[in-house]
Motif scaffolding. Sequence first.
Motif, PDB file in Angstrom:
ATOM      1  N   VAL A   1      40.381 -33.906  36.989  1.00  0.00           N
ATOM      2  CA  VAL A   1      39.127 -33.271  37.341  1.00  0.00           C
ATOM      3  C   VAL A   1      39.362 -32.322  38.486  1.00  0.00           C
ATOM      4  O   VAL A   1      39.778 -32.892  39.540  1.00  0.00           O
ATOM      5  CB  VAL A   1      38.070 -34.232  37.940  1.00  0.00           C
ATOM      6  CG1 VAL A   1      36.817 -33.634  38.279  1.00  0.00           C
ATOM      7  CG2 VAL A   1      37.667 -35.287  36.747  1.00  0.00           C
ATOM      8  N   LEU A   2      39.023 -31.044  38.335  1.00  0.00           N
ATOM      9  CA  LEU A   2      39.191 -30.205  39.361  1.00  0.00           C
ATOM     10  C   LEU A   2      38.010 -29.532  39.836  1.00  0.00           C
ATOM     11  O   LEU A   2      37.176 -29.257  39.279  1.00  0.00           O
ATOM     12  CB  LEU A   2      40.231 -28.699  38.820  1.00  0.00           C
ATOM     13  CG  LEU A   2      40.889 -27.925  39.544  1.00  0.00           C
ATOM     14  CD1 LEU A   2      42.099 -28.706  40.295  1.00  0.00           C
ATOM     15  CD2 LEU A   2      41.509 -26.800  38.727  1.00  0.00           C
ATOM     16  N   ASP A   3      38.079 -29.554  41.250  1.00  0.00           N
ATOM     17  CA  ASP A   3      36.702 -29.062  41.893  1.00  0.00           C
ATOM     18  C   ASP A   3      37.142 -28.277  43.117  1.00  0.00           C
ATOM     19  O   ASP A   3      38.118 -28.697  43.968  1.00  0.00           O
ATOM     20  CB  ASP A   3      35.673 -30.051  42.288  1.00  0.00           C
ATOM     21  CG  ASP A   3      34.441 -29.790  42.727  1.00  0.00           C
ATOM     22  OD1 ASP A   3      34.254 -28.502  42.480  1.00  0.00           O
ATOM     23  OD2 ASP A   3      33.651 -30.550  43.297  1.00  0.00           O
ATOM     24  N   GLN A   4      36.644 -27.020  43.491  1.00  0.00           N
ATOM     25  CA  GLN A   4      37.093 -26.279  44.622  1.00  0.00           C
ATOM     26  C   GLN A   4      38.683 -26.001  44.621  1.00  0.00           C
ATOM     27  O   GLN A   4      39.193 -25.893  45.655  1.00  0.00           O
ATOM     28  CB  GLN A   4      36.287 -26.827  45.772  1.00  0.00           C
ATOM     29  CG  GLN A   4      34.905 -26.676  45.692  1.00  0.00           C
ATOM     30  CD  GLN A   4      34.265 -27.211  47.040  1.00  0.00           C
ATOM     31  OE1 GLN A   4      34.957 -27.894  48.036  1.00  0.00           O
ATOM     32  NE2 GLN A   4      33.185 -27.152  47.370  1.00  0.00           N
TER      33      GLN A   4
ATOM     34  N   VAL B   1      41.759 -26.645  29.022  1.00  0.00           N
ATOM     35  CA  VAL B   1      40.771 -26.599  30.015  1.00  0.00           C
ATOM     36  C   VAL B   1      39.515 -26.401  29.325  1.00  0.00           C
ATOM     37  O   VAL B   1      39.308 -25.679  28.245  1.00  0.00           O
ATOM     38  CB  VAL B   1      40.831 -25.081  30.826  1.00  0.00           C
ATOM     39  CG1 VAL B   1      39.403 -24.893  31.398  1.00  0.00           C
ATOM     40  CG2 VAL B   1      41.776 -25.577  31.795  1.00  0.00           C
ATOM     41  N   GLU B   2      38.503 -27.135  29.378  1.00  0.00           N
ATOM     42  CA  GLU B   2      37.081 -27.263  28.659  1.00  0.00           C
ATOM     43  C   GLU B   2      36.001 -27.659  29.265  1.00  0.00           C
ATOM     44  O   GLU B   2      36.128 -28.841  30.041  1.00  0.00           O
ATOM     45  CB  GLU B   2      37.375 -28.230  27.322  1.00  0.00           C
ATOM     46  CG  GLU B   2      36.152 -28.382  26.364  1.00  0.00           C
ATOM     47  CD  GLU B   2      35.951 -27.263  25.787  1.00  0.00           C
ATOM     48  OE1 GLU B   2      34.813 -26.790  26.068  1.00  0.00           O
ATOM     49  OE2 GLU B   2      36.544 -26.703  25.013  1.00  0.00           O
ATOM     50  N   GLN B   3      35.074 -26.800  29.199  1.00  0.00           N
ATOM     51  CA  GLN B   3      33.783 -27.166  29.654  1.00  0.00           C
ATOM     52  C   GLN B   3      33.018 -28.367  29.031  1.00  0.00           C
ATOM     53  O   GLN B   3      32.268 -29.119  29.720  1.00  0.00           O
ATOM     54  CB  GLN B   3      32.812 -25.953  29.634  1.00  0.00           C
ATOM     55  CG  GLN B   3      33.107 -24.901  30.424  1.00  0.00           C
ATOM     56  CD  GLN B   3      32.742 -25.405  32.242  1.00  0.00           C
ATOM     57  OE1 GLN B   3      32.137 -26.519  32.514  1.00  0.00           O
ATOM     58  NE2 GLN B   3      32.883 -24.582  32.993  1.00  0.00           N
ATOM     59  N   ASN B   4      33.106 -28.372  27.748  1.00  0.00           N
ATOM     60  CA  ASN B   4      32.500 -29.410  26.880  1.00  0.00           C
ATOM     61  C   ASN B   4      33.300 -30.758  27.171  1.00  0.00           C
ATOM     62  O   ASN B   4      34.136 -31.208  26.513  1.00  0.00           O
ATOM     63  CB  ASN B   4      32.558 -29.349  25.459  1.00  0.00           C
ATOM     64  CG  ASN B   4      31.705 -30.101  24.686  1.00  0.00           C
ATOM     65  OD1 ASN B   4      31.524 -31.404  24.848  1.00  0.00           O
ATOM     66  ND2 ASN B   4      30.915 -29.726  23.713  1.00  0.00           N
ATOM     67  N   ALA B   5      33.217 -31.428  28.060  1.00  0.00           N
ATOM     68  CA  ALA B   5      33.907 -32.739  28.719  1.00  0.00           C
ATOM     69  C   ALA B   5      33.877 -33.849  27.612  1.00  0.00           C
ATOM     70  O   ALA B   5      34.929 -34.550  27.375  1.00  0.00           O
ATOM     71  CB  ALA B   5      33.673 -33.113  29.984  1.00  0.00           C
TER      72      ALA B   5
ATOM     73  N   PRO C   1      33.682 -27.904  37.289  1.00  0.00           N
ATOM     74  CA  PRO C   1      32.471 -27.015  37.325  1.00  0.00           C
ATOM     75  C   PRO C   1      32.983 -25.526  37.110  1.00  0.00           C
ATOM     76  O   PRO C   1      34.173 -25.290  37.472  1.00  0.00           O
ATOM     77  CB  PRO C   1      31.841 -27.174  38.634  1.00  0.00           C
ATOM     78  CG  PRO C   1      32.692 -27.804  39.496  1.00  0.00           C
ATOM     79  CD  PRO C   1      33.770 -28.624  38.576  1.00  0.00           C
ATOM     80  N   ASN C   2      32.146 -24.581  37.005  1.00  0.00           N
ATOM     81  CA  ASN C   2      32.445 -23.197  37.259  1.00  0.00           C
ATOM     82  C   ASN C   2      32.972 -22.660  38.546  1.00  0.00           C
ATOM     83  O   ASN C   2      32.717 -23.452  39.547  1.00  0.00           O
ATOM     84  CB  ASN C   2      31.335 -22.328  36.630  1.00  0.00           C
ATOM     85  CG  ASN C   2      30.922 -22.208  35.241  1.00  0.00           C
ATOM     86  OD1 ASN C   2      31.732 -22.569  34.338  1.00  0.00           O
ATOM     87  ND2 ASN C   2      29.530 -22.207  35.065  1.00  0.00           N
ATOM     88  N   GLY C   3      34.236 -22.163  38.404  1.00  0.00           N
ATOM     89  CA  GLY C   3      34.808 -21.647  39.854  1.00  0.00           C
ATOM     90  C   GLY C   3      35.530 -22.576  40.422  1.00  0.00           C
ATOM     91  O   GLY C   3      35.917 -22.557  41.559  1.00  0.00           O
ATOM     92  N   ALA C   4      35.898 -23.574  39.569  1.00  0.00           N
ATOM     93  CA  ALA C   4      36.547 -24.597  40.255  1.00  0.00           C
ATOM     94  C   ALA C   4      38.031 -24.393  40.290  1.00  0.00           C
ATOM     95  O   ALA C   4      39.031 -25.165  41.042  1.00  0.00           O
ATOM     96  CB  ALA C   4      36.697 -26.154  39.339  1.00  0.00           C
ATOM     97  N   GLY C   5      38.426 -23.301  39.543  1.00  0.00           N
ATOM     98  CA  GLY C   5      40.048 -23.015  39.591  1.00  0.00           C
ATOM     99  C   GLY C   5      40.795 -23.138  38.408  1.00  0.00           C
ATOM    100  O   GLY C   5      42.029 -22.952  38.249  1.00  0.00           O
ATOM    101  N   LYS C   6      40.051 -23.654  37.116  1.00  0.00           N
ATOM    102  CA  LYS C   6      40.916 -24.162  36.029  1.00  0.00           C
ATOM    103  C   LYS C   6      41.694 -23.071  35.393  1.00  0.00           C
ATOM    104  O   LYS C   6      42.750 -22.935  34.882  1.00  0.00           O
ATOM    105  CB  LYS C   6      39.801 -24.571  35.138  1.00  0.00           C
ATOM    106  CG  LYS C   6      38.863 -25.914  35.733  1.00  0.00           C
ATOM    107  CD  LYS C   6      38.028 -26.343  34.716  1.00  0.00           C
ATOM    108  CE  LYS C   6      37.054 -25.503  33.952  1.00  0.00           C
ATOM    109  NZ  LYS C   6      36.125 -25.137  35.126  1.00  0.00           N
ATOM    110  N   SER C   7      40.825 -21.752  35.294  1.00  0.00           N
ATOM    111  CA  SER C   7      41.592 -20.694  34.490  1.00  0.00           C
ATOM    112  C   SER C   7      42.475 -20.072  35.510  1.00  0.00           C
ATOM    113  O   SER C   7      43.726 -19.617  34.875  1.00  0.00           O
ATOM    114  CB  SER C   7      40.390 -19.641  34.102  1.00  0.00           C
ATOM    115  OG  SER C   7      39.648 -20.109  33.258  1.00  0.00           O
ATOM    116  N   SER C   8      42.495 -19.925  36.628  1.00  0.00           N
ATOM    117  CA  SER C   8      43.316 -19.702  37.523  1.00  0.00           C
ATOM    118  C   SER C   8      44.780 -20.404  37.316  1.00  0.00           C
ATOM    119  O   SER C   8      45.804 -19.910  37.558  1.00  0.00           O
ATOM    120  CB  SER C   8      43.042 -19.692  39.179  1.00  0.00           C
ATOM    121  OG  SER C   8      41.803 -18.598  39.407  1.00  0.00           O
TER     122      SER C   8
END
Length: 239
Positions: A208-211, A192-196, A37-44
Motif C-alpha cells: 500500500v503506497l500513500d504520499q 499497479v491497480e486502482q481496483n483493489a 490513492p491517486n497521487g500516491a506515487g504508484k506510476s512514478s
Amino acid sequence: MATLEIHGANVRYGRVQAVRDVDLTVDEGEVVVVVGPNGAGKSSLMGAISGIVPLKSGTVEFEGKVISGTAPHKIARRGLVQVPEGRRIFAPLTVEENLMVGAYARRGKHEIAEDLDKVFAMFPILRERRDGAAGLLSGGEQQMLAFGRALMGKPHILLIDEPSMGLAPALVDQVIAAIARIASEGIAILMVEQNAHAAFGVAHRAYVLDQGSVKLTGSAAEVASDPRVVEAFLGVAGV
C-alpha cells in the motif's frame, strides 16, 4: 530468488517528492500488486523501475544486476517489460502488426512465429482479429493486445500499470483472468491497480503506497483484511 529488488527508491519532480524511500521485491514467478490513492506515487515508481523516470536516489536490481540509470530500451531487452497505463496500442496498425512491434528487438523468425502462436492461443480473440485494425477492438480486447505485445518481448517480469482503467466491470474479470494466465507461465508480475478487490484476487503479495511511501505490506490476504485497506479501497463489505 528475487527477480526485482528496489532499495530506497526516491523520485522527485522539482520540489515535489513523488516516491520516498521505497523498498520492494518481486520474487520469481510472483504476482505483486501496489495499491494506493491517486497521487500516491504508484506510476512514478513503475516509471523509475523501467527507466522512464530517473531516480533521485536508491537502486533497482533486476535478476541480481543493478539497472538504475540504464536506458529504457536496454532494460526492456533484458526482459523487464512494461504494459503502460491506457494500453497505448497503435490504432491504425493491425492486431498482428501491433504484436510484432513487441518483438522488434528480437532475432529468429521461427522463434518469433512460435511466440506469436502462443499469444494467439492465450488470447483467441486476437487470432480472430489479427488482420483488423487495432483501433476497432473493444477496451478489453485492446488490453489483451497490450498484454500480447508485451509477451512478444519475451519478458521475465511484466510491469502492468492500471490494467482495468476505463473498462466496464464485466471486462475487469477478463483482464484479471488474463493476468492469472500470464503468471501461470512463470512470468513475474508487478501490477499497479486502482481496483483493489480484483487485484488482491490474483496477487501473492501487496504493497500500500500513500504520499510516496510504503504504508503497509504483506501477503495479499493480510493486506486485503487490514481494516484501513478495507475502508479505503474495498468498502465496508471487504473481499
